[in-house]
Design a protein around this motif. Structure first.
Motif, PDB file in Angstrom:
ATOM      1  N   MET A   1       0.852  -1.276   0.047  1.00  0.00           N
ATOM      2  CA  MET A   1      -0.037   0.067  -0.001  1.00  0.00           C
ATOM      3  C   MET A   1       0.869   1.291   0.125  1.00  0.00           C
ATOM      4  SD  MET A   1      -3.176  -0.721  -0.139  1.00  0.00           S
ATOM      5  CE  MET A   1      -4.238   0.197   0.670  1.00  0.00           C
ATOM      6  N   LEU A   2       1.971   1.235   0.709  1.00  0.00           N
ATOM      7  CA  LEU A   2       2.777   2.097   0.772  1.00  0.00           C
ATOM      8  C   LEU A   2       3.368   2.818  -0.600  1.00  0.00           C
ATOM      9  CD1 LEU A   2       3.635   4.499   2.830  1.00  0.00           C
ATOM     10  CD2 LEU A   2       5.867   2.776   3.393  1.00  0.00           C
ATOM     11  N   LEU A   3       3.787   1.681  -1.393  1.00  0.00           N
ATOM     12  CA  LEU A   3       4.292   1.883  -2.707  1.00  0.00           C
ATOM     13  C   LEU A   3       3.232   2.555  -3.468  1.00  0.00           C
ATOM     14  CD1 LEU A   3       6.374  -1.361  -3.160  1.00  0.00           C
ATOM     15  CD2 LEU A   3       7.196   1.005  -2.695  1.00  0.00           C
ATOM     16  N   ILE A   4       2.061   2.385  -3.680  1.00  0.00           N
ATOM     17  CA  ILE A   4       1.066   2.963  -4.207  1.00  0.00           C
ATOM     18  C   ILE A   4       0.575   4.308  -3.825  1.00  0.00           C
ATOM     19  CG2 ILE A   4      -1.247   2.570  -5.269  1.00  0.00           C
ATOM     20  CD1 ILE A   4      -0.353  -0.201  -5.365  1.00  0.00           C
ATOM     21  N   ASP A   5       0.321   4.307  -2.237  1.00  0.00           N
ATOM     22  CA  ASP A   5      -0.445   5.361  -2.044  1.00  0.00           C
ATOM     23  C   ASP A   5       0.569   6.636  -1.738  1.00  0.00           C
ATOM     24  OD1 ASP A   5      -2.825   4.141  -1.689  1.00  0.00           O
ATOM     25  OD2 ASP A   5      -2.643   3.473   0.262  1.00  0.00           O
ATOM     26  N   LEU A   6       1.684   6.515  -1.228  1.00  0.00           N
ATOM     27  CA  LEU A   6       2.722   7.503  -0.971  1.00  0.00           C
ATOM     28  C   LEU A   6       2.936   8.413  -2.266  1.00  0.00           C
ATOM     29  CD1 LEU A   6       4.284   8.933   1.298  1.00  0.00           C
ATOM     30  CD2 LEU A   6       6.252   7.541   0.849  1.00  0.00           C
ATOM     31  N   PRO A   7       3.510   7.840  -3.298  1.00  0.00           N
ATOM     32  CA  PRO A   7       3.574   8.444  -4.390  1.00  0.00           C
ATOM     33  C   PRO A   7       2.364   9.453  -5.080  1.00  0.00           C
ATOM     34  CG  PRO A   7       4.559   6.324  -4.838  1.00  0.00           C
ATOM     35  CD  PRO A   7       3.934   6.272  -3.457  1.00  0.00           C
ATOM     36  N   LEU A   8       1.320   8.452  -4.862  1.00  0.00           N
ATOM     37  CA  LEU A   8       0.119   9.316  -5.466  1.00  0.00           C
ATOM     38  C   LEU A   8      -0.401  10.583  -4.153  1.00  0.00           C
ATOM     39  CD1 LEU A   8      -2.344   6.477  -6.261  1.00  0.00           C
ATOM     40  CD2 LEU A   8      -1.562   7.922  -7.892  1.00  0.00           C
ATOM     41  N   PHE A   9      -0.208  10.379  -3.139  1.00  0.00           N
ATOM     42  CA  PHE A   9      -0.354  11.442  -2.020  1.00  0.00           C
ATOM     43  C   PHE A   9       0.721  12.635  -2.139  1.00  0.00           C
ATOM     44  CE2 PHE A   9       1.116  13.363   1.922  1.00  0.00           C
ATOM     45  CZ  PHE A   9      -0.127  14.191   2.192  1.00  0.00           C
ATOM     46  N   LEU A  10       1.948  12.271  -2.727  1.00  0.00           N
ATOM     47  CA  LEU A  10       2.972  12.960  -2.672  1.00  0.00           C
ATOM     48  C   LEU A  10       2.713  13.898  -3.986  1.00  0.00           C
ATOM     49  CD1 LEU A  10       6.275  11.651  -1.585  1.00  0.00           C
ATOM     50  CD2 LEU A  10       4.896  13.495  -0.443  1.00  0.00           C
ATOM     51  N   ALA A  11       2.367  13.229  -5.025  1.00  0.00           N
ATOM     52  CA  ALA A  11       2.051  13.737  -6.516  1.00  0.00           C
ATOM     53  C   ALA A  11       0.962  15.005  -6.299  1.00  0.00           C
ATOM     54  CB  ALA A  11       1.939  12.792  -7.329  1.00  0.00           C
ATOM     55  N   SER A  12       0.081  14.513  -5.650  1.00  0.00           N
ATOM     56  CA  SER A  12      -1.444  15.267  -5.282  1.00  0.00           C
ATOM     57  C   SER A  12      -1.163  16.456  -4.683  1.00  0.00           C
ATOM     58  CB  SER A  12      -2.580  14.512  -5.206  1.00  0.00           C
ATOM     59  OG  SER A  12      -2.296  14.114  -3.918  1.00  0.00           O
ATOM     60  N   THR A  13      -0.389  16.329  -3.404  1.00  0.00           N
ATOM     61  CA  THR A  13       0.097  17.541  -2.583  1.00  0.00           C
ATOM     62  C   THR A  13       0.826  18.447  -3.140  1.00  0.00           C
ATOM     63  OG1 THR A  13      -0.596  15.983  -0.843  1.00  0.00           O
ATOM     64  CG2 THR A  13       0.691  18.143  -0.261  1.00  0.00           C
ATOM     65  N   CYS A  14       1.914  17.641  -3.827  1.00  0.00           N
ATOM     66  CA  CYS A  14       3.000  18.693  -4.356  1.00  0.00           C
ATOM     67  C   CYS A  14       2.593  19.544  -5.407  1.00  0.00           C
ATOM     68  CB  CYS A  14       4.288  17.833  -4.671  1.00  0.00           C
ATOM     69  SG  CYS A  14       5.165  17.418  -3.404  1.00  0.00           S
ATOM     70  N   SER A  15       1.605  19.080  -6.417  1.00  0.00           N
ATOM     71  CA  SER A  15       1.087  19.703  -7.520  1.00  0.00           C
ATOM     72  C   SER A  15       0.526  20.767  -7.192  1.00  0.00           C
ATOM     73  CB  SER A  15       0.415  18.669  -8.374  1.00  0.00           C
ATOM     74  OG  SER A  15      -0.754  18.335  -7.730  1.00  0.00           O
TER      75      SER A  15
END
Length: 107
Positions: A1-15
């Motif tokens: 879950m961390l491999l999928i959720d963390l990049p998605l979370f970071l991408a949406s927050t950083c954008s």
């Protein structure tokens, strides 16, 4: 879950964060670094108004007709004008309380 959720979370927050920061850099080239401190409040406000946006989308999906309520204008002209005696009654109901509670919770 961390491999999928963390990049998605970071991408949406950083954008979204980079959008706000670039906009502030264009508006205030000399003092835009101070906006880092305001960024959590901007993000919390965005989360708060998501309730109102979700309500509008759901009303549109089910076909409920609702009016577009504009933000009231106080017709203030010049420095002598004041809005202290000009008031309006907002008939928003319970939704502003939910928005404020979500904004405060996610702050």
């Amino acid at each position: 879950m961390l491999l999928i959720d963390l990049p998605l979370f970071l991408a949406s927050t950083c954008s979204i964060s980079s959008f706000y920061l670039v906009a502030q850099r264009e508006l205030r080239p000399k003092t835009w670094q101070r906006t880092f401190f305001y960024l959590p409040f901007v993000m919390a406000t965005g989360i708060g108004i998501s309730v109102r946006n979700a309500q509008a989308v759901l009303e549109a999906i089910v076909g409920k007709k609702s009016e577009f309520a504009r933000t009231p204008k106080f017709n203030i002209e010049g420095k002598q004008g004041t809005f202290a005696k000009k008031s309006y009654r907002n008939k928003a109901g319970w939704l502003p309380y939910v928005e404020c509670s979500r904004a405060l919770f996610f702050r």
